[in-house]
Write an enzyme that holds these catalytic residues in place. Structure first.
Site, PDB file in Angstrom:
ATOM      1  N   LYS A 205       7.613  -6.604  -9.455  1.00  0.00           N
ATOM      2  CA  LYS A 205       8.070  -6.449  -8.072  1.00  0.00           C
ATOM      3  C   LYS A 205       7.547  -5.137  -7.458  1.00  0.00           C
ATOM      4  O   LYS A 205       6.986  -5.117  -6.359  1.00  0.00           O
ATOM      5  CB  LYS A 205       9.600  -6.490  -8.054  1.00  0.00           C
ATOM      6  CG  LYS A 205      10.244  -6.004  -6.796  1.00  0.00           C
ATOM      7  CD  LYS A 205      10.073  -6.979  -5.660  1.00  0.00           C
ATOM      8  CE  LYS A 205      10.516  -6.331  -4.371  1.00  0.00           C
ATOM      9  NZ  LYS A 205      10.833  -7.213  -3.323  1.00  0.00           N
ATOM     10  N   ASN A 209       4.654  -4.808  -4.390  1.00  0.00           N
ATOM     11  CA  ASN A 209       4.880  -4.152  -3.100  1.00  0.00           C
ATOM     12  C   ASN A 209       3.997  -2.917  -2.931  1.00  0.00           C
ATOM     13  O   ASN A 209       3.474  -2.652  -1.844  1.00  0.00           O
ATOM     14  CB  ASN A 209       6.356  -3.782  -2.931  1.00  0.00           C
ATOM     15  CG  ASN A 209       7.149  -4.927  -2.329  1.00  0.00           C
ATOM     16  OD1 ASN A 209       6.575  -5.972  -1.996  1.00  0.00           O
ATOM     17  ND2 ASN A 209       8.447  -4.763  -2.180  1.00  0.00           N
ATOM     18  N   LEU A 251      -4.497  -6.804   5.888  1.00  0.00           N
ATOM     19  CA  LEU A 251      -5.576  -5.877   6.222  1.00  0.00           C
ATOM     20  C   LEU A 251      -5.552  -5.608   7.723  1.00  0.00           C
ATOM     21  O   LEU A 251      -6.597  -5.425   8.331  1.00  0.00           O
ATOM     22  CB  LEU A 251      -6.924  -6.472   5.800  1.00  0.00           C
ATOM     23  CG  LEU A 251      -7.262  -6.391   4.305  1.00  0.00           C
ATOM     24  CD1 LEU A 251      -8.609  -7.019   4.016  1.00  0.00           C
ATOM     25  CD2 LEU A 251      -7.245  -4.934   3.809  1.00  0.00           C
ATOM     26  N   CYS A 261      11.595  -2.417   2.534  1.00  0.00           N
ATOM     27  CA  CYS A 261      11.032  -2.541   1.174  1.00  0.00           C
ATOM     28  C   CYS A 261       9.890  -1.579   0.878  1.00  0.00           C
ATOM     29  O   CYS A 261       9.983  -0.773  -0.036  1.00  0.00           O
ATOM     30  CB  CYS A 261      10.537  -3.964   0.947  1.00  0.00           C
ATOM     31  SG  CYS A 261      11.886  -5.102   0.699  1.00  0.00           S
TER      32      CYS A 261
HETATM   33  C1  UDX Z   1       7.862  -6.993   2.298  1.00  0.00           C
HETATM   34  C2  UDX Z   1       7.065  -7.875   1.319  1.00  0.00           C
HETATM   35  O1  UDX Z   1       6.047  -8.598   2.009  1.00  0.00           O
HETATM   36  C3  UDX Z   1       7.981  -8.806   0.578  1.00  0.00           C
HETATM   37  O2  UDX Z   1       7.241  -9.547  -0.389  1.00  0.00           O
HETATM   38  C4  UDX Z   1       9.036  -7.943  -0.095  1.00  0.00           C
HETATM   39  O3  UDX Z   1       9.861  -8.650  -0.912  1.00  0.00           O
HETATM   40  C5  UDX Z   1       9.817  -7.169   0.938  1.00  0.00           C
HETATM   41  O4  UDX Z   1       8.906  -6.337   1.640  1.00  0.00           O
HETATM   42  P1  UDX Z   1       8.825  -7.187   4.773  1.00  0.00           P
HETATM   43  O5  UDX Z   1       9.271  -5.776   4.615  1.00  0.00           O
HETATM   44  O6  UDX Z   1       9.769  -8.170   5.362  1.00  0.00           O
HETATM   45  O7  UDX Z   1       8.370  -7.808   3.348  1.00  0.00           O
HETATM   46  O8  UDX Z   1       7.547  -7.170   5.715  1.00  0.00           O
HETATM   47  P2  UDX Z   1       5.988  -7.446   5.628  1.00  0.00           P
HETATM   48  O9  UDX Z   1       5.665  -8.603   6.476  1.00  0.00           O
HETATM   49  O10 UDX Z   1       5.492  -7.454   4.249  1.00  0.00           O
HETATM   50  O11 UDX Z   1       5.437  -6.144   6.401  1.00  0.00           O
HETATM   51  C6  UDX Z   1       5.745  -4.830   5.934  1.00  0.00           C
HETATM   52  C7  UDX Z   1       5.224  -3.784   6.886  1.00  0.00           C
HETATM   53  O12 UDX Z   1       3.804  -3.699   6.849  1.00  0.00           O
HETATM   54  C8  UDX Z   1       5.560  -4.035   8.356  1.00  0.00           C
HETATM   55  O13 UDX Z   1       5.882  -2.787   8.939  1.00  0.00           O
HETATM   56  C9  UDX Z   1       4.283  -4.594   8.940  1.00  0.00           C
HETATM   57  O14 UDX Z   1       4.170  -4.378  10.319  1.00  0.00           O
HETATM   58  C10 UDX Z   1       3.250  -3.807   8.149  1.00  0.00           C
HETATM   59  N1  UDX Z   1       1.940  -4.479   8.004  1.00  0.00           N
HETATM   60  C11 UDX Z   1       1.852  -5.667   7.343  1.00  0.00           C
HETATM   61  C12 UDX Z   1       0.793  -3.878   8.512  1.00  0.00           C
HETATM   62  O15 UDX Z   1       0.848  -2.793   9.107  1.00  0.00           O
HETATM   63  N2  UDX Z   1      -0.418  -4.481   8.318  1.00  0.00           N
HETATM   64  C13 UDX Z   1      -0.536  -5.663   7.656  1.00  0.00           C
HETATM   65  O16 UDX Z   1      -1.674  -6.150   7.525  1.00  0.00           O
HETATM   66  C14 UDX Z   1       0.630  -6.279   7.151  1.00  0.00           C
END
Ligand code: UDX
Length: 439
Positions: A205, A209, A251, A261
Site C-alpha cells: 500500500k 501510493n 502524469l 492519502c
Molecule cells: C489516492 C490513490 O489513488 C488511492 O489508490 C489511494 O488509496 C488513496 O489515495 P485520492 O487521494 O482519492 O486517491 O486521489 P487521486 O485521484 O489518486 O489524486 C491524488 C492527488 O494527486 C490529487 O490532488 C490529484 O489532483 C493529484 N494528481 C493526480 C495530479 O496532480 N496529477 C495526476 O496526474 C494525478
C-alpha cells in the site's frame, strides 16, 4: 451471503460497507459518531461521493445494510470485521494509530465468537502484528481470531467504481485459511488476488501510493524544465505514456498532489525509513517538489500581476481534486492563505467544497458560480480541475474581469485559445508563446 461488520464510516468504511452489501452480503457499519449514524439512517451522507447516497439507500431498503453506534450490534452475527478508521498524520509524519487501537480494543472486549479482523486503514508496516497483540491482551477470555491486512486503493470521487473494478486485491496474513476466506469475499470482483504476509501487504500500500506520488512530482519537475526550454509538458506526457513501461496515467502536471492519502502516506513511509536509519532520498525529493509546486503557481501569478496586495483574486475550485468535497491537504489552502496574508481579497467558487473550505479559511468570499466569481477579479487561478470549468464561456469570463489574467494550475485550457481571447495566460509547463515567453 456473508455477515460483515465495518468499523468507521469515512470514505473507506462507507464504500466498503455499501459495496459489500450491494454484492448481497449483510453488513452492519459501526461508527462512534452518533450524528453520523443518525444521518446515515436517514440516508444523509457524511461525505460527497458520486453515487454513494443511492447505493446506501438501496441497500438499506433491501435490509442488507445497517448503521449503528453499538459494537455489540455490529459484531453480533459477524464473521468478518473490517477496521476502516482514520489514521491521521501525527508528529514527524508518523501515522497516529489511536483510532485503530480503540477499534481493536473494543472488538476484543465485545467479540463473543471467532472473528476475522481485516485491516483496511492505511497503517505502518507492522501494525497487523500490533493489532493482533492488542486483541490477545484485551480479550477477557481467549476466543479465536485472525488478522488480515487488506489495503484499500480507492480514489475519492471514483470510490464505488474502484471498489467494483479493482486492479488487484492484496491480502496479507500469517493465517492462510483466514486469508482464503477474505479472498472468497472478494471473488465476485474478479480481480487478481495476491496473498502474502502481513508486513508485505502493508508495504504494498505505501509503496503504491509513494510511487504514484513520485509520478506526479516527476512530471511537475519536468513541467518546470519545459517552461524554461519551450516544450509542452502535456504533449511530453502523452508521448511518454505510450511506452507501456511508463503508462499514460498520473502524469498530469499541475499544482501538486493533496488529499487524505498521498501527503500522509509518503510522509509516513519516509518516517519509517528514517526510524530505521535509511535515508529516504527520493521520497524527500518527492515531498519537496510537491510543496514547491504550490509556491510555483503563486510565483506565476505574481509574475503577471506584480504584488497581490489590494488585488481581487478568484480561485476556481477549492477541493484537493474534482468530484469530492474533501479539503484535506488541498493546494488551495496554501494559495489562499498566501494571498490573504499578502492582503489580497480572496474569492472562490467550488461546486461542493465551499462549506468545508470556509471552516478552514473563514476569510474566503464565496461565489455562487464561476461568472459571479470572475466579476471584478484581477486574476483567476484554476485550482481544481472540475469538469464544469472545462467549457466555461471564456469570453463572458474575460468581459466581467477587471484584468483578464488566468493562471491555469491544472492545464484545463489551450494556451493559444486563451491568448486569442485576450487573456494573459500561464499554464504549467506549456512551453513558449509566440513571443518566446513561457506559458
Ligand atoms: C489516492 C490513490 O489513488 C488511492 O489508490 C489511494 O488509496 C488513496 O489515495 P485520492 O487521494 O482519492 O486517491 O486521489 P487521486 O485521484 O489518486 O489524486 C491524488 C492527488 O494527486 C490529487 O490532488 C490529484 O489532483 C493529484 N494528481 C493526480 C495530479 O496532480 N496529477 C495526476 O496526474 C494525478
Amino acid at each position: 451471503m456473508k455477515n460483515i461488520c465495518v468499523i468507521g464510516v469515512g470514505y473507506v468504511g462507507l464504500t466498503t460497507a455499501a459495496c459489500f452489501s450491494d454484492l448481497g452480503n449483510k453488513v452492519v457499519a459501526v461508527d462512534i459518531s452518533e450524528e453520523r449514524v443518525a444521518n446515515l439512517k436517514k440516508a444523509i451522507m457524511p461525505i460527497y461521493e458520486p453515487g454513494m447516497s443511492e447505493l446506501v439507500e438501496r441497500n438499506m431498503q433491501a435490509k442488507r445494510l445497517f448503521f449503528t453506534t453499538s459494537y455489540e450490534e455490529g459484531l453480533a452475527d459477524a464473521e468478518f470485521v473490517f477496521i476502516c478508521v482514520g489514521t491521521p498524520s501525527g508528529v514527524d509524519g508518523e501515522a497516529d494509530l489511536r483510532y485503530v487501537r480503540q477499534a481493536a480494543e473494543t472488538i476484543a472486549k465485545t467479540m463473543k465468537h471467532p472473528l476475522i479482523i481485516i485491516n483496511k486503514s492505511t497503517v505502518p508496516v507492522g501494525t497487523g502484528d500490533w493489532v493482533s497483540n492488542i486483541v490477545h491482551e484485551t480479550q477477557p477470555n481467549p476466543i479465536d481470531f485472525a488478522v488480515v491486512s487488506c489495503p484499500e486503493f480507492l480514489r475519492e470521487g471514483a470510490a464505488i467504481s474502484d471498489f467494483n473494478n479493482p486492479d488487484r486485491t492484496v491480502l496479507g496474513s500469517t493465517n492462510r485459511e483466514a486469508a482464503d476466506k477474505v479472498a472468497q469475499l472478494h471473488l465476485p470482483l474478479r480481480a487478481p488476488i495476491i496473498v502474502t504476509d502481513l508486513r508485505t501487504a502493508e508495504m504494498i500500500k505505501y509503496a503504491s501510493n509513494a510511487f504514484l506520488a513520485t509520478k506526479i512530482s516527476f512530471i511537475n519537475e519536468i513541467a518546470r524544465v519545459c517552461e524554461s526550454l519551450g516544450a509542452d509538458v502535456k504533449e511530453v506526457a502523452a508521448g511518454m505514456g505510450y511506452d507501456k513501461r511508463i503508462g499514460n496515467r498520473f502524469l498530469e502536471a499541475g499544482i501538486g498532489y493533496g488529499g487524505s492519502c498521498f501527503p500522509k502516506d509518503v510522509q509516513a513511509l519516509a518516517h519509517m525509513a528514517n526510524v530505521h536509519g535509511k535515508h529516504p532520498q527520493l521520497l524527500t525529493a518527492v515531498m519537496e517538489i510537491n510543496d514547491n509546486q504550490r509556491l510555483h503557481v503563486i510565483r506565476k501569478l505574481e509574475e503577471m500581476i506584480g504584488s497581490v496586495e489590494g488585488k481581487v483574486i478568484g480561485l476556481l475550485g477549492l477541493a484537493f481534486k474534482q468530484d469530492t468535497d474533501d479539503m484535506r491537504e488541498a493546494p488551495s489552502i496554501t494559495v489562499a492563505d498566501y494571498l490573504h496574508e499578502h492582503k489580497a481579497t480572496v474569492r472562490a467558487y467550488d461546486p461542493v467544497a465551499a462549506e468545508n473550505a470556509l471552516k478552514l479559511m473563514p476569510y474566503l468570499q464565496m461565489s455562487e458560480d464561476p461568472y459571479e466569481l470572475a466579476t471584478g477579479c484581477d486574476a483567476l487561478i484554476v485550482v481544481t480541475p472540475w469538469n464544469e470549468f472545462k467549457q466555461l464561456d471564456m469570453e463572458r469570463v474575460r468581459d466581467v474581469m477587471r484584468q483578464a489574467i488566468l493562471v491555469d494550475a491544472r492545464n484545463l485550457y489551450e494556451p493559444q485559445a486563451m491568448r486569442d481571447l485576450g487573456f494573459a495566460y500561464r499554464g504549467i509547463g506549456r512551453g513558449y508563446d509566440g513571443n518566446g515567453e513561457p506559458v
